[in-house]
Design a protein around this motif. Sequence first.
Motif, short mmCIF file in Angstrom:
data_model
loop_
_atom_site.label_atom_id
_atom_site.label_comp_id
_atom_site.label_asym_id
_atom_site.label_seq_id
_atom_site.Cartn_x
_atom_site.Cartn_y
_atom_site.Cartn_z
N ALA A 124 -4.24 -36.50 3.07
CA ALA A 124 -3.85 -35.18 1.92
C ALA A 124 -5.02 -34.62 1.30
CB ALA A 124 -2.74 -35.49 1.00
N ALA A 125 -5.85 -35.91 0.61
CA ALA A 125 -7.11 -35.51 -0.15
C ALA A 125 -8.04 -34.56 0.66
CB ALA A 125 -7.89 -36.59 -0.73
N GLU A 126 -8.23 -34.86 2.10
CA GLU A 126 -9.02 -34.23 2.84
C GLU A 126 -8.93 -32.71 2.86
OE1 GLU A 126 -11.10 -34.23 7.54
OE2 GLU A 126 -10.12 -36.13 6.60
N LEU A 127 -7.46 -32.21 3.01
CA LEU A 127 -7.04 -30.79 2.98
C LEU A 127 -7.72 -30.12 1.74
CD1 LEU A 127 -3.35 -31.32 4.17
CD2 LEU A 127 -5.30 -30.50 5.48
N SER A 128 -7.41 -30.75 0.64
CA SER A 128 -7.90 -30.29 -0.75
C SER A 128 -9.51 -30.04 -0.50
CB SER A 128 -7.56 -30.97 -1.85
OG SER A 128 -6.12 -30.95 -2.23
N VAL A 129 -10.21 -31.30 -0.15
CA VAL A 129 -11.67 -31.13 0.11
C VAL A 129 -12.30 -30.09 0.93
CG1 VAL A 129 -13.70 -32.38 0.90
CG2 VAL A 129 -11.92 -33.45 -0.51
N ARG A 130 -11.33 -30.02 2.03
CA ARG A 130 -11.86 -28.74 2.87
C ARG A 130 -11.83 -27.39 2.28
NH1 ARG A 130 -12.32 -29.64 8.40
NH2 ARG A 130 -11.99 -31.89 9.08
N ALA A 131 -10.72 -27.38 1.34
CA ALA A 131 -10.62 -25.93 0.81
C ALA A 131 -11.68 -25.87 -0.64
CB ALA A 131 -9.08 -26.11 -0.13
N GLN A 132 -11.98 -26.92 -1.10
CA GLN A 132 -13.15 -26.93 -2.15
C GLN A 132 -14.50 -26.70 -1.52
OE1 GLN A 132 -11.91 -30.84 -3.41
NE2 GLN A 132 -11.38 -30.10 -5.23
N LEU A 133 -14.53 -27.17 -0.44
CA LEU A 133 -16.02 -26.85 0.48
C LEU A 133 -16.07 -25.28 0.98
CD1 LEU A 133 -16.30 -30.33 2.62
CD2 LEU A 133 -17.67 -29.74 0.71
N GLU A 134 -14.93 -25.24 1.34
CA GLU A 134 -14.85 -23.49 1.80
C GLU A 134 -15.20 -22.68 0.41
OE1 GLU A 134 -11.70 -21.07 4.24
OE2 GLU A 134 -10.88 -21.69 2.03
N TYR A 135 -14.65 -23.09 -0.50
CA TYR A 135 -14.70 -22.44 -1.89
C TYR A 135 -16.23 -22.54 -2.41
CZ TYR A 135 -13.89 -21.03 -7.13
OH TYR A 135 -13.91 -20.70 -8.23
N LEU A 136 -16.68 -23.59 -2.40
CA LEU A 136 -18.31 -23.73 -2.79
C LEU A 136 -19.14 -22.95 -1.81
CD1 LEU A 136 -18.26 -27.50 -3.47
CD2 LEU A 136 -18.73 -25.57 -5.13
N ALA A 137 -18.75 -22.81 -0.42
CA ALA A 137 -19.80 -22.24 0.61
C ALA A 137 -19.49 -20.58 0.07
CB ALA A 137 -19.44 -22.48 1.96
N GLU A 138 -18.36 -20.31 0.06
CA GLU A 138 -18.14 -18.71 -0.32
C GLU A 138 -19.00 -18.35 -1.52
OE1 GLU A 138 -13.62 -18.32 1.33
OE2 GLU A 138 -13.99 -18.47 -0.64
N ARG A 139 -19.05 -19.18 -2.45
CA ARG A 139 -19.88 -18.68 -3.85
C ARG A 139 -21.23 -19.08 -3.66
NH1 ARG A 139 -15.17 -18.51 -4.07
NH2 ARG A 139 -13.86 -17.70 -5.51
N ALA A 140 -21.87 -19.94 -2.75
CA ALA A 140 -23.17 -19.75 -2.49
C ALA A 140 -23.70 -19.01 -1.52
CB ALA A 140 -23.48 -21.34 -1.86
N SER A 141 -22.84 -18.21 -0.86
CA SER A 141 -23.31 -17.16 0.07
C SER A 141 -23.62 -15.80 -0.29
CB SER A 141 -22.41 -16.97 1.12
OG SER A 141 -21.04 -16.38 0.71
#
Length: 266
Positions: free
Chosen positions: A249-266
């Motif tokens: 379950a934690a990995e689902l949230s981590v995937r969402a967090q990684l996506e969020y960070l990537a979007e803001r870095a682009s």
Amino acid sequence: MSGSWAGGRFGERGECLLAPNPGIMTLDGTNTWVLREPGSSTAVVVDPGPVEDGHLERLDEETGDVGLVLLTHHHLDHSEVAATFAARKGCAVRALDPAHCVGADPLADDEVLSVGGLSLRVVATPGHTADSVSFLLPTERVLLSGDMVLGRGTTVVAHPDGRLGPYFDSIERMRSLATAGEVATIWPAHGPVHDDAGAVLDHYLAHRRDRLAQVAAAVERLRDEGATPTPRAVVEVVYADVDEILWGAAELSVRAQLEYLAERAS
């Protein structure tokens, strides 16, 4: 809050019938909320729940006349018996996603529902899932939060359907309702009620921001060590002190967090 939870009556308009599906993700089970205006014979049922050990039969027997079934989102522990239950009661099922509606249009944000004298306002709160909605019961100053806010612990951002940007926006929106005095209490879909809506929403925001910072730091650490910051690798760093049974379950949230960070870095 901690300890067992068995549902019961709340305020003048709410009753929680607890489904017998306890588990790591469902806590004590799914809270099926039965809402009825005082003096009215017609109820609204929110999240009729799963097919588990006679829960459908209990709902059928104990709810009486039902004018409408509502879903906070599509996950089976909330929606599995909805169509069957509504057919027994001769009413419609409404959700944000038209695929989960029966005999009625999908819900619309800020729509006001009126059933048997009971008034509810639809509050779109995506984040846990894309189709997550909450319901504001203004006469009780209550928000039925679905899985966006749990009675114990914090929720999962169920990537890829759930996304962190909408999650933050939704928690902020819920918090604004509390700040404005429209919401004092939260009735979640799992676990006990929260009598201080503002405090729990502040906690949710702080917790998720802390986790996001931990995820960002874990990515940098893994890169510095020459490792690939895969979602699983990040989980093993950030959630090292959490029971491994929760890592999926934690990995689902981590995937969402990684996506969020990537979007803001682009």
